[in-house]
Design a protein around this motif. Sequence first.
Motif, mmCIF file in Angstrom:
data_model
loop_
_atom_site.group_PDB
_atom_site.id
_atom_site.type_symbol
_atom_site.label_atom_id
_atom_site.label_comp_id
_atom_site.label_asym_id
_atom_site.label_seq_id
_atom_site.Cartn_x
_atom_site.Cartn_y
_atom_site.Cartn_z
ATOM 1 N N LEU A 127 0.815 -1.217 0.000
ATOM 2 C CA LEU A 127 0.000 0.000 0.000
ATOM 3 C C LEU A 127 0.846 1.262 0.000
ATOM 4 N N GLY A 128 2.158 1.090 -0.078
ATOM 5 C CA GLY A 128 3.053 2.241 -0.119
ATOM 6 C C GLY A 128 3.273 2.902 1.222
ATOM 7 N N LEU A 129 3.070 2.166 2.315
ATOM 8 C CA LEU A 129 3.233 2.716 3.656
ATOM 9 C C LEU A 129 4.552 2.246 4.250
ATOM 10 N N ALA A 130 5.404 3.186 4.649
ATOM 11 C CA ALA A 130 6.663 2.839 5.293
ATOM 12 C C ALA A 130 6.387 2.245 6.668
ATOM 13 N N THR A 131 7.188 1.280 7.075
ATOM 14 C CA THR A 131 6.960 0.586 8.349
ATOM 15 C C THR A 131 8.121 0.743 9.314
ATOM 16 N N GLN A 132 8.934 1.778 9.130
ATOM 17 C CA GLN A 132 10.038 2.053 10.040
ATOM 18 C C GLN A 132 9.900 3.461 10.594
ATOM 19 N N LEU A 133 10.020 3.596 11.925
ATOM 20 C CA LEU A 133 9.882 4.903 12.556
ATOM 21 C C LEU A 133 11.224 5.525 12.924
ATOM 22 N N ASP A 134 12.329 4.867 12.570
ATOM 23 C CA ASP A 134 13.612 5.325 13.082
ATOM 24 C C ASP A 134 14.016 6.699 12.556
ATOM 25 N N ASP A 135 13.453 7.111 11.423
ATOM 26 C CA ASP A 135 13.809 8.437 10.916
ATOM 27 C C ASP A 135 12.742 9.479 11.244
ATOM 28 N N GLY A 136 11.691 9.068 11.963
ATOM 29 C CA GLY A 136 10.695 10.021 12.415
ATOM 30 C C GLY A 136 9.854 10.638 11.324
ATOM 31 N N PHE A 163 6.681 -8.203 19.799
ATOM 32 C CA PHE A 163 6.863 -8.402 21.230
ATOM 33 C C PHE A 163 6.941 -9.897 21.513
ATOM 34 N N MET A 164 8.162 -10.366 21.673
ATOM 35 C CA MET A 164 8.384 -11.741 22.099
ATOM 36 C C MET A 164 9.554 -11.738 23.063
ATOM 37 N N GLY A 165 9.770 -12.866 23.737
ATOM 38 C CA GLY A 165 10.830 -12.943 24.726
ATOM 39 C C GLY A 165 12.174 -12.526 24.158
ATOM 40 N N GLY A 166 12.895 -11.684 24.907
ATOM 41 C CA GLY A 166 14.218 -11.246 24.502
ATOM 42 C C GLY A 166 14.215 -10.043 23.594
ATOM 43 N N HIS A 167 13.051 -9.546 23.206
ATOM 44 C CA HIS A 167 12.997 -8.393 22.304
ATOM 45 C C HIS A 167 12.928 -7.128 23.144
ATOM 46 N N MET A 168 13.992 -6.357 23.180
ATOM 47 C CA MET A 168 14.103 -5.239 24.109
ATOM 48 C C MET A 168 13.962 -3.876 23.432
ATOM 49 N N ASP A 169 13.518 -3.870 22.190
ATOM 50 C CA ASP A 169 13.449 -2.618 21.448
ATOM 51 C C ASP A 169 12.475 -1.639 22.108
ATOM 52 N N LYS A 170 12.919 -0.415 22.281
ATOM 53 C CA LYS A 170 12.024 0.602 22.829
ATOM 54 C C LYS A 170 11.717 1.687 21.797
ATOM 55 N N LEU A 171 12.015 1.398 20.541
ATOM 56 C CA LEU A 171 11.769 2.396 19.506
ATOM 57 C C LEU A 171 10.291 2.774 19.452
ATOM 58 N N TRP A 172 9.412 1.807 19.633
ATOM 59 C CA TRP A 172 7.985 2.095 19.556
ATOM 60 C C TRP A 172 7.568 3.064 20.653
ATOM 61 N N GLU A 173 8.199 2.999 21.805
ATOM 62 C CA GLU A 173 7.858 3.897 22.902
ATOM 63 C C GLU A 173 8.249 5.343 22.591
ATOM 64 N N SER A 174 9.199 5.510 21.700
ATOM 65 C CA SER A 174 9.727 6.842 21.422
ATOM 66 C C SER A 174 8.820 7.686 20.546
ATOM 67 N N TYR A 175 7.771 7.085 19.964
ATOM 68 C CA TYR A 175 6.907 7.805 19.029
ATOM 69 C C TYR A 175 5.434 7.593 19.388
ATOM 70 N N PRO A 176 4.978 8.108 20.523
ATOM 71 C CA PRO A 176 3.582 7.879 20.917
ATOM 72 C C PRO A 176 2.566 8.542 20.015
ATOM 73 N N GLU A 177 2.985 9.513 19.216
ATOM 74 C CA GLU A 177 2.045 10.222 18.350
ATOM 75 C C GLU A 177 1.909 9.563 16.981
ATOM 76 N N PHE A 178 2.666 8.484 16.713
ATOM 77 C CA PHE A 178 2.669 7.850 15.404
ATOM 78 C C PHE A 178 1.733 6.642 15.389
ATOM 79 N N ASP A 179 1.254 6.289 14.197
ATOM 80 C CA ASP A 179 0.495 5.058 14.026
ATOM 81 C C ASP A 179 1.442 3.861 14.159
#
Length: 971
Positions: A140-149, A159-175
């Motif tokens: 659908l042409g939608l980017a799925t990475q938030l690292d560049d904001g 979210f599975m065991g051992g996955h410690m990424d907090k990138l999703w927490e850094s963008y509460p205003e994003f879909d």
Amino acid sequence: MTPLENIENHPNPKHLEDFQKKEDPACTSDLIDSRNLLDLSEPVDPADLQEFTAAFHTATGFHPFPYQIRLALDLGLPELLDVPTGLGKTAAIILAWLWKRRFAQPTVRAATPRRLVYCLPLRSLVDQVASEVVSWCQRLGLATQLDDGRPEALGVHVFMGGHMDKLWESYPEFDQVLVGTQDLLLSRALNRGYGLGRSRWPMDFGLLHNDVWWVFDEIQLMGGGGLFTSAQLEAFRRQYGTYGPAHTTWMSATLAEQWLATVDFAPYLDRAGKIGLSGQDLKHPVVQQRMLAKKALFWTDLTVNEKDAKKPQTYAHNFATRIAQEHQPGTLTLAIVNRVNRAQEIYRVLAQNPPAQHLLLLHSRFRPGDRQKLQSHLQFCAQEDCIVVATQAVEAGLDISARTLLTELAPWSSLVQRFGRCNRYGEAPASFAGPSSTPARVFVMDVDDTPDACVPYEMQDLQQARTWLRELSQVGPADLPHHPLPTPPGSVLRRRDLLDLFDTTPDLAGLDLDISPYVREVNDTDVQVYWRQVAQEGPDSSLWPPTHEETCAVSLTQMKDYLAMKKADLSRSSRVWVWDWLAGYWTGLQSKNPRPGQVYLLDVKLGGYEPELGFIPDSQAAVPVLTEPLLSRETPDEASNDDDPHTFLGRRVLLTKHLEDVRTAAADLVRNFSVTTGATQRTDESTKSEFTQTPAVSTEPTEPTEPTEPTEMLAASAPLSAVVEAAVWHDAGKAHTVFQNIINKGLSDNDPARQQLWAKSGLSPIDSQEANAVQKSSALSTARLTSPDSVPDSALDLAETAATGDKVRAVEETFTAAVVPFLEIRSHFRHELASALVYLETHQPRQSNEYRDLVAYLVASHHGKVRLSLRSLPGETVPPVLAGNRERLFARGVWDGDVLPELTLGDKTLLPAQRLRLDWMELGQGDGGWSWLERTTRLLQRYGPFRLAWLETLLRVADWRASAEEVKVHD
């Protein structure tokens, strides 16, 4: 060549996709352009019908079924989705959310939550669903990475065991789409995130309850504990209120509404919106073909008994023989057993003389990387000559269609799911039509009526399933009767439990409330393990945390067996470790009873895992290390009680500058919520619409009560402006001598840098370990504090009697000179507590002021370590005894009577030197007004746990963003 080796070179025939494309008729206006046939609750623009259908086809390659259109185009969201297996429930949910958030009218977008949380009971389904989401978004042409904001991007996170990424927490205003296991997601929703540092618990809690659409898939596999918790949390969100819309949908092919009739959600259940197959769906040719698919049922002479449960070798040999007899060359045969050890043993027998070109083993006890390769290989060979031996891990979500199914007896809901993996698309003929065209067949192995043989299920559930199954000769969707299913047992989360869990401070023994009964059944919980090369003297901090790819989920029973089998190795030296969140270092495993949700580091020499078989307790072979340690976004220091690693950026940042930066970041962040986010609180009156959640009128004050400091009002809601004001003050406590001594570690006494106040150190994160050692010098602390020469009473008297302003500055040098030797070595020092104390002290604490107390709370909680409770921790440096035996209050490294030097805040306000007081630790009302506990308890009652945690999160994100920008400037 093994499946793991063969996958890279195997072509992908895309049989499943090609099959549905052939059978799915072209989209016509006659099929979808009728509001009556679609049973939509509200009139819909015909253009939306056409555009959604086109978007669905672009994403999946298929045209939507009528129920999928109804889900996307109805104005609200349903609570219940009751659709048979194989009819695209995952695509229906994901693409409905994407449509509502990205392509629908502005009013629909605003009413649709930003975060879609897709919760699955089985770990084996998570990667598959996440990869489908990414694929659909990309088409659908939608980017799925938030690292560049980028504002147009949306995040897809696992979210599975051992996955410690907090990138999703850094963008509460994003879909964002969050796909995860029941254990990890529900534990975070209970403010006790498994595998997550204590300081991060409130952030995930806040984000998972505000502006969120929870979707629980395959709820028949959740167990009573998790299912009841999901219903109770939805009820609590409606009662306490949230920022932004919040909703829950439960879905299954065997949905029983009474499962959700918990004490608090039952009043809402009568008005719950439900979507199922309508008459128009049943007229669809693809739906007809799948619903009318034939699957002949046969009982075998094999039975699981108590002996087989413990030593399955003989049973496995007989089962493997039956698989070889019934397998039809050129087709897929699926064998499902109830225990991992039996599946592994059957696979071993078949592997000695494989009766098919491809042989695979699938269960939930693989590392994600190995399991993903096996599942990918299965998709390649599913329409070829293939045998798959599996557990209930394939009951749900796995999109395969076997010609032959062999299954052990299981509860009725599980059997329905297993039957759904046979002749899934109705492609097999109804009867034998020659050597190249065989009908679909299902073979059942019985289970003895003994508890050991029935594990992991209850004996009465198997007895009931056997009774119902004996009445059938066909088990296609249309042939299966609807049987009422009993409500599973489980613990029910109550309101008091939720409020108790809001406080994340451990008890005096460092322990927490056990949430395992609210996440799953007590006897059905997992731990996470991973293997690394460990030096003989033990692991260092670089081995924490694990990466997502290397962790393996293990049942409590398996882990106990593992520890028992490795007893001889463990007796020589500890080879199993647990990360101590409280202390911030490794500890050897002391107990034989592992705890649910715990993460264990294992020495590779202990063995216990093989890539082809998964976790095997008795395996002695060294485990291959899957990955090298990666830099974590959460360092050990962040998980401990001492200071945070964001202090050590490798460049110096003035304290005033950092306060300004965080204020700017907070203002930018809350601007995203000033219009679209309100306080949503649902009551019986606000659920009149069948699907639509109606936000109640916000009860938030429109401005702060009795503001004592000028604050820019970015929105009509006082809580949002409180976030900005808290940013101005959040690190004021870093002016404290203890913090400045740590940050100036290594500088000479006459270095000019010591004349200024700093927020960030020139030390790198690695060098900071040496700096943090200053705080942990407990032996030196004890030696100094027990010396007969105590702090001169006159110094403290001067500080106590001084007013603010010039007089304090005049005595500050005297006081500091007397106390610095003791300040320099305090353990567990928390600068944010000092910040909150000075904010209270300068804002008329004796007068009732909710807004002031909210700001103080946000300041104190912005690292997640000082929240509702205010007390000292074990091992804290005790203040020296003063002349006249005068004792001093202390908490988190802050002592009553400490003085902060003069400081310019983030809004350019000059804050004179201030003395800190800790009498707010004491209960009741004192000279400084109500206690800290009383103030925070009132805030919890006023805003509710979900909104209060969300406000905490906004300030923490602003702090992260400002620190990240400060690093970029340096780079």
